[in-house]
Design an enzyme around this catalytic site. Structure first.
Site, PDB file in Angstrom:
ATOM      1  N   ASP A  73      29.038  16.257 -33.018  1.00  0.00           N
ATOM      2  CA  ASP A  73      28.462  17.485 -32.466  1.00  0.00           C
ATOM      3  C   ASP A  73      26.998  17.642 -32.859  1.00  0.00           C
ATOM      4  OD1 ASP A  73      30.316  18.790 -30.784  1.00  0.00           O
ATOM      5  OD2 ASP A  73      31.583  19.178 -32.518  1.00  0.00           O
ATOM      6  N   HIS A  99      41.793   9.846 -22.385  1.00  0.00           N
ATOM      7  CA  HIS A  99      43.002   9.425 -23.106  1.00  0.00           C
ATOM      8  C   HIS A  99      43.069   7.910 -23.214  1.00  0.00           C
ATOM      9  CE1 HIS A  99      45.900  13.022 -23.029  1.00  0.00           C
ATOM     10  NE2 HIS A  99      45.439  12.782 -24.234  1.00  0.00           N
ATOM     11  N   GLU A 144      27.253  20.683 -38.201  1.00  0.00           N
ATOM     12  CA  GLU A 144      27.278  20.062 -36.869  1.00  0.00           C
ATOM     13  C   GLU A 144      26.447  20.844 -35.862  1.00  0.00           C
ATOM     14  OE1 GLU A 144      31.351  19.599 -35.655  1.00  0.00           O
ATOM     15  OE2 GLU A 144      31.927  21.572 -36.385  1.00  0.00           O
ATOM     16  N   CYS A 167      31.723  12.890 -41.383  1.00  0.00           N
ATOM     17  CA  CYS A 167      33.043  12.725 -40.766  1.00  0.00           C
ATOM     18  C   CYS A 167      32.952  12.435 -39.271  1.00  0.00           C
ATOM     19  CB  CYS A 167      33.934  13.927 -41.038  1.00  0.00           C
ATOM     20  SG  CYS A 167      33.294  15.448 -40.353  1.00  0.00           S
TER      21      CYS A 167
HETATM   22  C1  PEP Z   1      31.996  16.001 -35.255  1.00  0.00           C
HETATM   23  O1  PEP Z   1      31.580  16.857 -34.463  1.00  0.00           O
HETATM   24  O2  PEP Z   1      31.299  15.048 -35.643  1.00  0.00           O
HETATM   25  C2  PEP Z   1      33.372  16.073 -35.774  1.00  0.00           C
HETATM   26  C3  PEP Z   1      33.784  15.275 -36.713  1.00  0.00           C
HETATM   27  O3  PEP Z   1      34.191  16.975 -35.205  1.00  0.00           O
HETATM   28  P1  PEP Z   1      34.887  16.750 -33.787  1.00  0.00           P
HETATM   29  O4  PEP Z   1      34.600  15.352 -33.327  1.00  0.00           O
HETATM   30  O5  PEP Z   1      36.340  16.993 -33.987  1.00  0.00           O
HETATM   31  O6  PEP Z   1      34.230  17.800 -32.961  1.00  0.00           O
HETATM   32 MG    MG Z   2      32.694  18.730 -34.171  1.00  0.00          MG
END
Ligand code: PEP
Ligand code: MG
Length: 964
Positions: A851, A591, A827, A898
């Site tokens: 991921d 956090h 991912e 992302c």
């Molecule tokens: C990722 O895995 O890159 C992703 C954007 O999802 P999260 O970080 O929420 O697992």
């Molecule tokens: Mg992810």
């Protein structure tokens, strides 16, 4: 633990008298280097006080406390007398277990002995054992102890049927390490058996490490299709060892209070399972004897119990809820009670009250030993726990001038400033209220009043901080702290301590620590972080109670150095003065790290204890992008860093000024720059920072913010808020991505050995398609004609996509088709490898590099030590991205990024060179990412991509890119 070895055993001894036998025992202890020769007198003196005969032809001679200084080290010696020795109390002894104990290690040997004493013909067997090994085997017979304690109970679990309760109970046994996943799997296939009174039973023998009993009770008793549900018992069966648990269960079913089980607390349930009747009175007392309830104090306790007019039972509050007769020496020793543990006595009938008072008085008086009360020096003991970092500092080697230290990059940016090392204040307080300074002294009512006042003051502090935080993640976490402050269970637990004479400080911290430990044993990262939050709240109240002064930071700019900063400490940071954050412990997912990012403070975490040895005012350069610090930099290095900082600030200002320009490379190639959001309330902020849409809405945060699955209306309202703020810009919503390491309290998943490889993302969502359907319906309704992009997380191949897409198609046919595209996150490496087959059916891909990197490199993305190696610029990850983009473009689909890689300045040209069409990054990064894009051309981007792909490691990629 003390274990017996063959050199500890002397067979075939002969003695003319019990005194002679004692002399031989003393000599054996001396020869073994355990005692001084004078210990002989100690054995005789002890025997003069009372016989050490234990039962079944075994005596356990040992010295008196007055002779303890003659003990060199703790140990035992076994002397076998095949012909027997007439003991002075009329018993016949075949085995002496001579003890030299300067600590309580010998309790384990004694406890084992008590198991043997229950066996038939043990006297004959110790007399005739023919080898040391045979004797040891005889005495070391392990007793398989069935487990049943507060850690095997799972109370007020938010389940909706018996099956969920059964699974929760099985998962609890797994967390307590009594069973493995085979057991949990066996329980999932079972139909709970009705026991009556709304109670149900499941049981299995597969995967059992230790026989145990668990009970899961629901938040509120409910009625299911097969009747009332007040609780589900789960038995881990092994041989006959669990039979005693079944007997206890049967006892509980006979209890007249059985119907109220769902409302009972852990203590009450354990009391009922240990056979305490509703008419029984109980009394608790803390054992103060330095070496626990060893033979002598146990004997005095037994004597005290036998003097009472009613039968006295006793059990330990901690550990197994096994109740034994306080009049049985072997049973009492068998409890293995240690200093600091709580004995619970029970008795019923006329005379119970004075009998219990006598037992408590006997224990408090030390059972024949002089005892040191707990409050002596307890403030120091408590202070030590909290002041751990100051001790660490003393032992940590100093860091050299101009040396670099690499750790985990937690929040980007560069800072140059002197450090302020914040050491937690040590809270010094006595355990008992009567030992408080007079201004704070007083009875339980007064302590209660003090705690309530301190809580109110803490709430005022938190509200001030929440006001200053002006919304966002900081305010959310602080509001959660404010809620924790009012938790009635915490207060009730603290008040209970006060009623037993504890100071408000000790009672409160004990309640906090117990609750935090309960969270930690759940072995799940998010809940473990809740434990850190709990302790943070606890310290705030404790600070008020103790009148502790918080360390005062300097008036000018500084970099804060601390052990593992609590979330509210981060929130309290004065962003005007704090230029950076450096911690000894913690990972990028804590956090505190998330908050540092939200506040825009550069941070490096998990740098090790050495950083605590920095002196206040030492200058450092902290690089939150590289996860690196330079200690007391040389003049040249400092000048260079200052120049870079100035350039960065200038760049940031310019980037912010041009934030509303479209994302494009310097030569005009369009790359959309969108924002990642966890909260729809931040959509307006994203637009204000120049985001061209939302590229990833992590909808799980909406689900986590509600005590149950949010209904259709709630979700429609949430998503509409984002669409409105986006004003026609596209919204890419990821469907619920929970499970595994991101649990939803109301959607329990059995504990898994590898949560990252378990039931999570789309796999989990498809197990309850009605939840997924409600979410998709809400998204489609909220979007109307506005551009909605839906994507599914953790998809491994086309099958999962088809199942989920079918729901969207059905709903679109029903609601009407808007501007909707449906895609998947890439991912999992299999999805990247199979991108051609996916691309034929999806509308777009969004690559989750966080991921994808984790699964490609097999490094837990939150691993405290390894996560800095989980670098998305690894050539293996880049090749998977390349395959994904090529497959997508061959089918005319677009590809976004992302994950965190999308905002890494070194990665941006590589990703553009690989052909990605969109970068979705955190809100604050949007202007800078657009600026980076303007700084490259398609040609330079291609060169970066080709260079990167040909490297063997991520470090080589970074080095090669820097050299371009
Ligand atoms: C990722 O895995 O890159 C992703 C954007 O999802 P999260 O970080 O929420 O697992
Ligand atoms: Mg992810």
């Amino acid at each position: 633990m003390l274990t017996l070895q063959s050199r500890d055993v002397a067979l075939g001894c002969q003695a003319t008298s019990w005194q002679d036998a004692l002399d031989q025992a003393a000599a054996a202890l001396h020869e073994g280097g355990l005692v001084e020769p004078g210990y002989r007198d100690a054995l005789h003196a002890r025997e003069a006080q009372g016989s050490t005969f234990l039962g079944s032809a075994i005596a356990i001679p040992h010295g008196t406390p007055a002779h303890r200084e003659q003990i060199q080290r703790t140990g035992v010696r076994l002397l076998q007398f095949p012909a027997g020795v007439e003991w002075h109390d009329g018993n016949r002894v075949h085995l002496l277990v001579a003890i030299a104990a300067s600590s309580d290690e010998h309790l384990d040997v004694l406890r084992q002995l008590t198991h043997v004493l229950d066996d038939e013909d043990v006297a004959e067997r110790v007399a005739t054992a023919e080898s040391a090994e045979a004797m040891i085997a005889l005495l070391s017979k392990p007793k398989v102890k069935a487990r049943l304690d507060a850690d095997t109970l799972c109370l007020r679990f938010p389940a909706r049927d018996r099956f969920e309760l059964a699974l929760a109970a099985a998962a609890r046994l797994r967390q307590a390490d009594c069973v493995d996943s085979a057991f949990v799997a066996a329980i999932t296939t079972q139909e709970p058996v009705e026991l009556g009174h709304g109670l149900w039973l499941v049981s299995a023998a597969a995967g059992v490490r230790q026989p145990a009993l668990s009970l899961a009770t629901p938040e509120r008793a409910f009625t299911g299709p097969r009747g009332a549900v007040n609780g589900v018992f789960c038995v881990a069966a092994q041989g006959e060892a669990h039979f005693e648990l079944l007997t206890r269960l049967a006892t509980l079913l006979d209890d007249e209070r059985v119907e109220t089980l769902a409302d009972a607390g852990a203590d009450d349930i354990l009391a009922r399972l240990s056979g305490e009747s509703s008419h029984a009175e109980t009394a608790r007392v803390t054992l103060l004897n330095a070496h626990g309830l060893h033979a002598r104090p146990a004997k005095l306790l037994v004597q005290a119990a036998r003097e009472q007019s009613v039968a006295i039972l006793v059990r330990l509050q901690e550990g197994a809820a096994e109740t034994v007769s306080a009049a049985s020496l072997t049973k009492v020793i068998g409890l293995g009670a240690r200093r600091g543990q709580t004995l619970i006595f029970t008795a019923e009938g006329e005379g119970a009250t004075p009998a219990l008072a006598a037992m408590v008085a006997a224990v408090e008086s030390g059972l024949g030993e002089s005892v040191r009360p707990f409050d002596e020096g307890s403030g120091v003991a408590r202070g030590q726990t909290l002041a751990r970092q100051s001790r660490v500092t003393e032992s940590a080697p100093p860091l050299d001038d101009d040396s670099a230290l690499t750790a985990t990059a937690a929040s980007p940016g560069l800072a140059i400033a002197p450090v302020f090392v914040m050491r937690a204040p040590s809270f010094d307080y006595p355990e008992r209220a009567r030992d408080l300074p007079s201004a704070r002294q007083g009875d339980a009512a007064r302590q209660r009043e003090r705690l309530i006042e301190a809580r109110d003051e803490a709430r005022v502090q938190l509200n001030t901080l929440i006001g200053r935080a002006k919304g966002g993640d900081v305010a959310e976490i602080l509001s959660m702290h404010a809620e924790m402050l009012d938790d009635p269970e915490l207060h009730e637990a603290a008040f209970e301590g006060m009623r037993e004479g504890w100071s408000a400080e000790a009672a409160w911290w004990n309640a906090i620590d117990t609750a935090a430990r309960a969270q930690e044993v759940l072995a799940d990262r998010l809940l473990a972080e809740r434990a850190a939050d709990l302790r943070d709240v606890g310290r705030r109240v404790l600070g008020v109670l103790c009148g502790a002064k918080m360390p005062t930071p300097p008036a000018g700019p500084y970099i804060l150095v601390t052990d593992d900063i609590g979330p509210s400490d981060v929130a309290r940071l004065d962003t005007e003065q704090v230029r950076g954050l450096l911690t000894a412990r913690g990972g990028a997912t804590s956090h505190s790290a998330i908050l540092a990012r939200a506040l825009g403070i550069p941070a490096v975490v998990g740098a090790g204890e050495r950083v605590l040895a920095l002196a206040n005012d030492d200058q450092i350069i902290l690089d939150g992008d590289l996860g690196r610090i330079i200690v007391r930099p040389s003049r040249e290095r400092r000048d260079r860093a200052e120049l870079r900082l100035k350039e960065l600030e200038q760049l940031r200002r310019e980037a912010y000024g041009l934030r509303f320009e479209e994302g494009r490379t310097g030569d005009g190639q369009r790359i959309e720059v969108a924002a990642n959001l966890g909260n729809t309330a931040h959509a307006a902020d994203a637009v204000e920072n120049g985001a061209e849409g939302v590229g990833l809405l992590r909808t799980e945060f909406l689900f986590m913010a509600h005590p149950d699955v949010p209904d259709l209306q709630t979700q429609v309202a949430e998503y509409s808020r984002a669409f409105e703020a986006l004003d026609g810009r596209p919204l890419v919503a990821r469907t619920l991505d929970v499970g595994g390491d991101k649990p939803l309290p109301y959607w329990p998943v059995p504990a898994e050995d590898n949560p990252f490889l378990g039931l999570r993302g789309i796999r989990l969502a498809l197990t309850r398609p009605e939840v997924l359907e409600t979410q998709l319906r809400a998204l489609l309704i909220a979007a109307g004609a506005r551009p909605l992009r839906i994507m599914f997380p953790m998809v491994k191949d086309i099958d999962e996509y088809r199942q989920a897409r079918a729901i969207v198609d059905r709903l679109q046919a029903e609601i009407g088709a808007g501007d909707v595209q449906v895609g998947v996150m890439i991912e999992i490496p299999s999805a990247a490898l199979l991108a051609p087959s996916l691309a034929a059916e999806v509308d777009f891909f969004s690559i989750g590099t966080n991921d994808l990197t984790q699964y490609t490199l097999a490094i837990d993305r939150g691993h405290a030590e390894l996560s800095s190696q989980a670098d998305g610029l690894h050539p293996a990850v880049l090749r998977l991205i390349q395959m994904t983009v090529e497959a997508a473009h061959a089918h005319g689909r677009w590809v976004g990024i992302c994950g965190e890689l999308g905002s890494d300045p070194a990665a941006i040209p590589v990703l553009v060179g690989l052909g990605v069409d969109e970068l979705s990054v955190s809100v604050r990064q949007v202007p800078m990412v657009k600026a980076h894009l303007r700084g490259i051309t398609q040609e330079t981007a291609k060169r970066h991509a080709t260079t990167a792909l040909s490297q063997p490691t991520s470090q080589a990629v970074r080095d090669a890119l820097e050299a371009l």
